[in-house]
Design an enzyme around this catalytic site. Structure first.
Site, PDB file in Angstrom:
ATOM      1  N   GLY A  71       0.389  -1.614   0.072  1.00  0.00           N
ATOM      2  CA  GLY A  71      -0.049  -0.278   0.240  1.00  0.00           C
ATOM      3  C   GLY A  71       1.397   1.530  -0.144  1.00  0.00           C
ATOM      4  O   GLY A  71       0.980   2.395  -0.391  1.00  0.00           O
ATOM      5  N   ASN A 151      -6.013   4.699  10.344  1.00  0.00           N
ATOM      6  CA  ASN A 151      -5.668   3.685  10.782  1.00  0.00           C
ATOM      7  C   ASN A 151      -5.222   3.776  11.830  1.00  0.00           C
ATOM      8  O   ASN A 151      -5.531   2.854  13.163  1.00  0.00           O
ATOM      9  CB  ASN A 151      -4.178   2.985  10.171  1.00  0.00           C
ATOM     10  CG  ASN A 151      -3.623   3.633   9.844  1.00  0.00           C
ATOM     11  OD1 ASN A 151      -3.205   4.600  10.202  1.00  0.00           O
ATOM     12  ND2 ASN A 151      -2.797   3.138   9.207  1.00  0.00           N
ATOM     13  N   SER A 199      -4.164  -2.269   0.445  1.00  0.00           N
ATOM     14  CA  SER A 199      -3.159  -3.178   0.307  1.00  0.00           C
ATOM     15  C   SER A 199      -3.819  -4.604   0.758  1.00  0.00           C
ATOM     16  O   SER A 199      -4.737  -4.457   1.097  1.00  0.00           O
ATOM     17  CB  SER A 199      -2.125  -2.694   1.302  1.00  0.00           C
ATOM     18  OG  SER A 199      -2.639  -3.386   2.580  1.00  0.00           O
ATOM     19  N   GLY A 200      -3.307  -5.524   0.859  1.00  0.00           N
ATOM     20  CA  GLY A 200      -3.910  -6.306   1.161  1.00  0.00           C
ATOM     21  C   GLY A 200      -3.837  -7.519   2.764  1.00  0.00           C
ATOM     22  O   GLY A 200      -4.473  -8.036   3.516  1.00  0.00           O
ATOM     23  N   THR A 237       9.936  -7.883 -12.035  1.00  0.00           N
ATOM     24  CA  THR A 237       9.256  -8.904 -12.279  1.00  0.00           C
ATOM     25  C   THR A 237       7.594  -9.004 -11.387  1.00  0.00           C
ATOM     26  O   THR A 237       8.728  -8.518 -10.233  1.00  0.00           O
ATOM     27  CB  THR A 237      10.656 -10.521 -12.407  1.00  0.00           C
ATOM     28  OG1 THR A 237      11.416 -10.229 -13.210  1.00  0.00           O
ATOM     29  CG2 THR A 237       9.465 -11.459 -12.025  1.00  0.00           C
ATOM     30  N   CYS A 325       3.367   1.303  11.230  1.00  0.00           N
ATOM     31  CA  CYS A 325       4.617   2.260  10.972  1.00  0.00           C
ATOM     32  C   CYS A 325       5.692   3.193  11.783  1.00  0.00           C
ATOM     33  O   CYS A 325       6.503   3.016  11.595  1.00  0.00           O
ATOM     34  CB  CYS A 325       4.530   2.703   9.300  1.00  0.00           C
ATOM     35  SG  CYS A 325       3.332   2.080   8.849  1.00  0.00           S
TER      36      CYS A 325
END
Lengths: 392, 392
Positions: A71, A151, A199-200, A237, A325
């Site tokens: 994210g 958050n 994000s996941g 990749t 974070c």
């Protein structure tokens, strides 16, 4: 020891069925999607299937989704990528005072590149005022970035109202939706946004993958320059297993969203009511109603949040004291400062973020242990002993 | 159908033992390393263990390693991060004409940011001339970026000679070692480099992870701005399972490097000798000796590389026609142009990259099928029928 995990905004375990879906892409189907032979084109096809699943979750078209490594990367790509691509048009952007570090520090980077940044204040609930946004837009403004939900305090911003102002003024609007996608319905058309990061983390998807929605043919300067991956918008990749994880988790999240929201809302309400009942001098932070369903945040008087976390940890309870974070970086949370919390009270921040796996019994366990921990910490606190009746 | 995979520069299957090592970090140990409680600090510790393993593989100190999401991201961080952090000192950088797209396009980005970029030519083998590098350095040069080995032609550059020139002139030196780490010994002290990029591709590690070595306290502008992760140098929650994969793969690679190099060198020599014996009008590209041990690259007269790949694909053989990242983007490879290959001959590029899993029987199978495919394609080619004896 019992483990009661209520820090789902920081990390979630990946669901078994999602891990199962990812596994073949580590060895059996390991090809590089950019290669021209069958192994490569099959993997390329798998990636496009995942892109469609992620797109569907947020009401976008598949070709409007770029996969990223997080994210945070999606936020960087949105803010820096848009501002740098449009710098001939103007070098002014607007963000709110409660943005995630990945948006805030992207804006600080742009300041070093001679951009001007306006930081919009928020009210006591963390809400951005549409009128103030309107006043802050200038002819040279190219981008406004406001998060969908915060958050730390759980507040959900009035995104469609804010984005519509921007649309009318020809300014691109980005929403950081990392905290909302997977927790509440997110639809890019309803929100009327041009860019949206996800994000996941709220999808029980793996780490190492995120996505950016970008409307139609919006020009973006790549953040990671390289080859032709993601149609030239993101080199490197593709992280195939993680993308498969995000795609599968998105599909499951779309089905389960309502049930999940109802479940965590009920638990959250129990938790909030129980804490107010059992602990005195507690301020519930963020908006009382316009907030994430599984999110409960407080500032507890005469408590040091990190000490409280350690004590809860000893009882097997896992919560947070702000954004993961920023945990070790900051003494006082800029978000709590922005909503006008006194610096000493802001030290007592505690955040619980729930998901489907949490239970009533777990909430009751927290309601048993938390007041004891607070009482113990307060018994050591000279402030608490001096001021027996602090008012908010 | 038989599968003979010889495109290990594009992708490799992750080793079983590496997948095993990663698995617990998807669900059992899923914590966010930035959190302050025991789950978080344990994961933080695991990441630091992996950092030490990656550092050891390249002779660095653990604190000199930054984890990224790919080799491409590491290259972007090195080139843009260094140039932007040092722009007050000067806005001139030097790269070679055969760099990977992630370095090349990072340099092109810097040009848009008013930097000047010198592209150093290479000789017919792809080698950078130290004298030309020395001549290209100016007082305002801040960075030189030359790859350790080229993934299209296999040539290994004289890095320590080039980096020593830079060291003497006070210019930071970056080597893209994505093609070498895991294939040949790489030691940052011997190479005398300040920055070095690597990825998991030659280590049989998972996709979605790379690393950047940076000497001591070199200042770098983050590429992904965010929180305190990677000591403020790379925002976004760490991709813990992939980092565990890279760490474990690095540890295994360090042990097996010599055996692997010997094995693939022997197979490569068989392949090269066999191709020259069985196919006429073939040019072996890159340096005959100073090259990656498992790398064989050719330009085949009157052949279209992609058509050849498709025919080999039908026989279960997987090879490449240049860099996987550029496969579909470019008609003529800039690397082959840089070494002076005629554009029409450059179309006939084919690259085999081997690893430990390849066998003599597989090489023999390729030597059986490849000449038949070439013969068939040439039978369709008007050029081949006209020119029966083209000279190089």
């Amino acid at each position: 020891m019992k483990r009661v995990y209520m820090d789902h905004a920081a990390a979630t375990p990946v669901r078994k069925e999602v891990i199962e879906a990812m596994l073949p892409y580590f060895d059996e189907h390991f090809g590089n999607p950019s290669t021209v032979y069958d192994m490569g084109s099959k993997i390329k096809h798998v990636i496009e299937e995942q892109r469609a699943k992620v797109a569907k979750l947020v009401g976008a078209k598949a070709e409007e989704i770029i996969f990223t490594s997080s994210g945070a990367e999606a936020n960087n790509l949105a803010v820096k990528g848009l501002a740098l691509a449009r710098q001939k048009k103007g070098k002014h952007i607007i963000i709110s005072a409660v943005e995630h570090h990945s948006v805030l520090n992207s804006a600080r980077f742009l300041e070093r590149m001679d951009f001007e940044v306006t930081f919009l204040p928020v009210d006591e609930y963390g809400l951005v005022d549409p009128k103030r946004l309107s006043q802050a837009i200038r002819p040279e403004t190219t981008l406004v970035s406001i998060m969908h939900a915060n958050n730390e305090i759980g507040t959900i911003e009035p995104i469609s109202e804010l984005s519509t102002i921007c649309r009318e003024r020809g300014v691109v609007f980005h929403a950081d939706a990392v905290a909302t996608v997977g927790n509440i319905p997110v639809d890019v058309s309803e929100l009327n946004v041009d860019l949206l990061s996800l994000s996941g983390v709220s999808l029980d998807a793996p780490k190492g993958v995120g996505a950016l929605y970008f409307r139609d043919n919006l020009r973006l300067m790549p953040l990671i320059h390289g080859g032709i991956q993601e149609r030239g918008r993101r080199g490197g990749t593709e992280n195939v297993p993680a993308i498969v994880g995000l795609g599968n988790a998105s599909e499951l999240a779309a089905k389960e969203l309502t049930d999940k929201a109802n479940h965590v809302r009920e638990l959250r309400n129990l938790l909030v009511a129980g804490i107010h009942e059992r602990i005195e001098q507690v301020k519930h932070t963020g908006h009382p109603v316009k907030r994430l369903p599984g999110h409960a945040s407080f500032c507890i008087e005469a408590i040091e949040g990190e000490a409280l976390l350690f004590m809860l940890n000893q009882e097997g309870i896992y919560a947070n004291t702000g954004s993961a974070c920023a945990s070790k970086a900051l003494k006082t949370s800029p978000v709590l400062v922005a909503i006008g919390i006194r610096p000493d009270l802001a030290q007592g921040s505690i955040v619980f973020t729930l998901n489907s796996s949490n239970t009533v019994a777990e909430v009751e366990y927290v309601l048993e242990k938390l007041p004891l921990a607070v009482e113990k910490l307060r018994s050591f606190s000279p402030i608490w002993r001096k001021e027996t009746a602090v008012t908010f």
